[in-house]
Design a protein around this motif. Structure first.
Motif, PDB file in Angstrom:
ATOM      1  N   ARG A   1      15.542   6.486  18.293  1.00  0.00           N
ATOM      2  CA  ARG A   1      15.447   5.520  19.797  1.00  0.00           C
ATOM      3  C   ARG A   1      15.888   4.353  19.754  1.00  0.00           C
ATOM      4  O   ARG A   1      15.933   3.494  20.110  1.00  0.00           O
ATOM      5  CB  ARG A   1      14.206   6.604  20.533  1.00  0.00           C
ATOM      6  CG  ARG A   1      15.093   7.846  21.038  1.00  0.00           C
ATOM      7  CD  ARG A   1      14.265   8.444  22.023  1.00  0.00           C
ATOM      8  NE  ARG A   1      13.254   8.915  21.869  1.00  0.00           N
ATOM      9  CZ  ARG A   1      12.722   9.977  21.109  1.00  0.00           C
ATOM     10  NH1 ARG A   1      13.616  10.710  21.485  1.00  0.00           N
ATOM     11  NH2 ARG A   1      11.554   9.736  21.461  1.00  0.00           N
ATOM     12  N   LYS A   2      14.312   4.177  17.906  1.00  0.00           N
ATOM     13  CA  LYS A   2      13.804   2.052  18.182  1.00  0.00           C
ATOM     14  C   LYS A   2      15.697   1.431  17.822  1.00  0.00           C
ATOM     15  O   LYS A   2      15.326   0.432  17.799  1.00  0.00           O
ATOM     16  CB  LYS A   2      12.660   2.554  17.059  1.00  0.00           C
ATOM     17  CG  LYS A   2      11.670   2.927  18.110  1.00  0.00           C
ATOM     18  CD  LYS A   2      10.372   3.322  16.696  1.00  0.00           C
ATOM     19  CE  LYS A   2       9.057   3.525  17.277  1.00  0.00           C
ATOM     20  NZ  LYS A   2       8.155   3.469  16.459  1.00  0.00           N
TER      21      LYS A   2
ATOM     22  N   ARG B   1      13.587  11.596  15.876  1.00  0.00           N
ATOM     23  CA  ARG B   1      14.789  11.214  17.224  1.00  0.00           C
ATOM     24  C   ARG B   1      14.093  10.023  17.335  1.00  0.00           C
ATOM     25  O   ARG B   1      14.726   8.988  17.930  1.00  0.00           O
ATOM     26  CB  ARG B   1      13.810  12.316  18.335  1.00  0.00           C
ATOM     27  CG  ARG B   1      15.107  12.994  17.337  1.00  0.00           C
ATOM     28  CD  ARG B   1      14.420  14.432  18.381  1.00  0.00           C
ATOM     29  NE  ARG B   1      15.756  16.288  18.231  1.00  0.00           N
ATOM     30  CZ  ARG B   1      15.742  16.731  19.390  1.00  0.00           C
ATOM     31  NH1 ARG B   1      14.672  17.068  20.143  1.00  0.00           N
ATOM     32  NH2 ARG B   1      16.288  17.501  18.934  1.00  0.00           N
ATOM     33  N   ARG B   2      12.386   9.379  17.574  1.00  0.00           N
ATOM     34  CA  ARG B   2      11.582   8.673  17.278  1.00  0.00           C
ATOM     35  C   ARG B   2      12.443   7.313  17.486  1.00  0.00           C
ATOM     36  O   ARG B   2      12.860   6.073  17.362  1.00  0.00           O
ATOM     37  CB  ARG B   2       9.705   8.520  17.234  1.00  0.00           C
ATOM     38  CG  ARG B   2       9.349   9.568  18.629  1.00  0.00           C
ATOM     39  CD  ARG B   2       7.845   9.047  18.470  1.00  0.00           C
ATOM     40  NE  ARG B   2       7.646   9.549  17.572  1.00  0.00           N
ATOM     41  CZ  ARG B   2       7.246  10.750  16.972  1.00  0.00           C
ATOM     42  NH1 ARG B   2       6.854  11.133  18.489  1.00  0.00           N
ATOM     43  NH2 ARG B   2       6.426  10.937  15.589  1.00  0.00           N
TER      44      ARG B   2
ATOM     45  N   ARG C   1      18.130   2.376  18.036  1.00  0.00           N
ATOM     46  CA  ARG C   1      19.165   2.375  19.574  1.00  0.00           C
ATOM     47  C   ARG C   1      18.694   0.781  19.939  1.00  0.00           C
ATOM     48  O   ARG C   1      19.381   0.237  20.387  1.00  0.00           O
ATOM     49  CB  ARG C   1      19.581   3.080  20.283  1.00  0.00           C
ATOM     50  CG  ARG C   1      20.275   4.516  18.958  1.00  0.00           C
ATOM     51  CD  ARG C   1      20.837   5.321  20.222  1.00  0.00           C
ATOM     52  NE  ARG C   1      19.818   6.410  21.086  1.00  0.00           N
ATOM     53  CZ  ARG C   1      19.471   7.028  20.620  1.00  0.00           C
ATOM     54  NH1 ARG C   1      19.965   7.354  19.848  1.00  0.00           N
ATOM     55  NH2 ARG C   1      18.346   7.674  21.520  1.00  0.00           N
ATOM     56  N   ARG C   2      16.988   1.008  20.170  1.00  0.00           N
ATOM     57  CA  ARG C   2      17.018  -0.240  21.350  1.00  0.00           C
ATOM     58  C   ARG C   2      16.679  -1.622  20.531  1.00  0.00           C
ATOM     59  O   ARG C   2      17.379  -2.593  21.335  1.00  0.00           O
ATOM     60  CB  ARG C   2      15.281   0.482  21.731  1.00  0.00           C
ATOM     61  CG  ARG C   2      15.780   1.201  22.746  1.00  0.00           C
ATOM     62  CD  ARG C   2      13.789   1.064  22.770  1.00  0.00           C
ATOM     63  NE  ARG C   2      12.982   2.407  23.398  1.00  0.00           N
ATOM     64  CZ  ARG C   2      12.722   3.644  22.829  1.00  0.00           C
ATOM     65  NH1 ARG C   2      12.310   3.734  21.516  1.00  0.00           N
ATOM     66  NH2 ARG C   2      12.267   4.257  24.111  1.00  0.00           N
TER      67      ARG C   2
END
Length: 234
Positions: free
Chosen positions: A228-229, A224-225, A231-232
């Motif tokens: 998220r990275k 998940r982390r 997507r950023r």
């Protein structure tokens, strides 16, 4: 003496009795099934509540500290941080206090105990007994490094606890477990990975670490982390 034909009322009564008996049987079966279902459901609820409130020791970290032993030899005392995990699937649970009376180091590959471990008390002597409440942590002394060797402890009482056989060879690793036994005989298994590397620049000649073995939950959290990275970055 001749038999008179059965009247229609008797035939109707006969079928009514059959229907009544069938209805009673079906109702009795349903009531019995509902009763059994209620018993099974109650047992499952009791079992689930018991399971979720059991102590849940987890390996949440660790480290080492340098000490001088009685014979003036410098050694690194390695420890694992054991936490009584207070959550189930992210929800807080008031777990029972872990009351540990004995801890063994176990090799699951050869299915054999290879050493002992002792609890560290701040400002006090180490102990075989330890209480850990839900959400609390304690240090468990698992190994000692000195003279280029990583050794485990042996002994079942504080009087005979001593450093013994080599736990892992330098520049290698070993999958192990600590088995924590509580005061009523329940055993809790905590896996870890023991790693050792040559370190000639250190006084003890070797660097060692007890690494936590990641669970499925830990791996999902890392994925998940990373997502998220990504997507950023996009």
């Amino acid at each position: 003496m001749s038999n008179e034909p059965t009247s229609s009322n008797e035939v109707v009564g006969f079928f009514i009795r059959i229907a009544t008996d069938l209805a009673d049987g079906i109702l009795g079966t349903m009531l019995t099934a509902n009763y059994l279902w209620g018993v099974v459901t109650s047992l499952v609820v009791v079992w689930a509540r018991h399971r979720v409130t059991l102590p849940k020791p987890r390996h949440t970290g660790g480290g080492s500290e340098r000490r001088r032993l009685d014979d003036k030899v410098v050694a690194e005392i390695g420890y694992m941080t054991i936490t009584n995990a207070p959550k189930v699937l992210g929800y807080p649970i008031n777990r029972d206090t872990l009351r540990a009376r004995r801890v063994s180091v176990y090799d699951p590959k050869i299915k054999k105990k290879v050493g002992s471990a002792i609890w560290s008390h701040r400002g006090k002597k180490p102990s075989l007994y330890m209480e850990i409440e839900a959400g609390q942590s304690q240090a468990l002394l698992v190994y000692t490094t000195q003279n280029g060797e990583v050794k485990t402890y042996q002994g079942d009482t504080l009087k005979d606890i001593q450093m013994a056989q080599q736990l892992v060879e330098p520049n290698s690793s070993r999958l192990l477990e600590v088995h924590i036994e509580d005061v009523i005989g329940r055993k809790f298994r905590v896996p870890f990975k023991m790693i050792a590397r040559d370190a000639p620049d250190m006084l003890v000649g070797v660097s060692a670490e007890a690494m936590p073995i990641s669970t499925l939950k830990d791996r999902v959290r890392r994925v998940r982390r990373r997502l998220r990275k990504i997507r950023r970055a996009i």
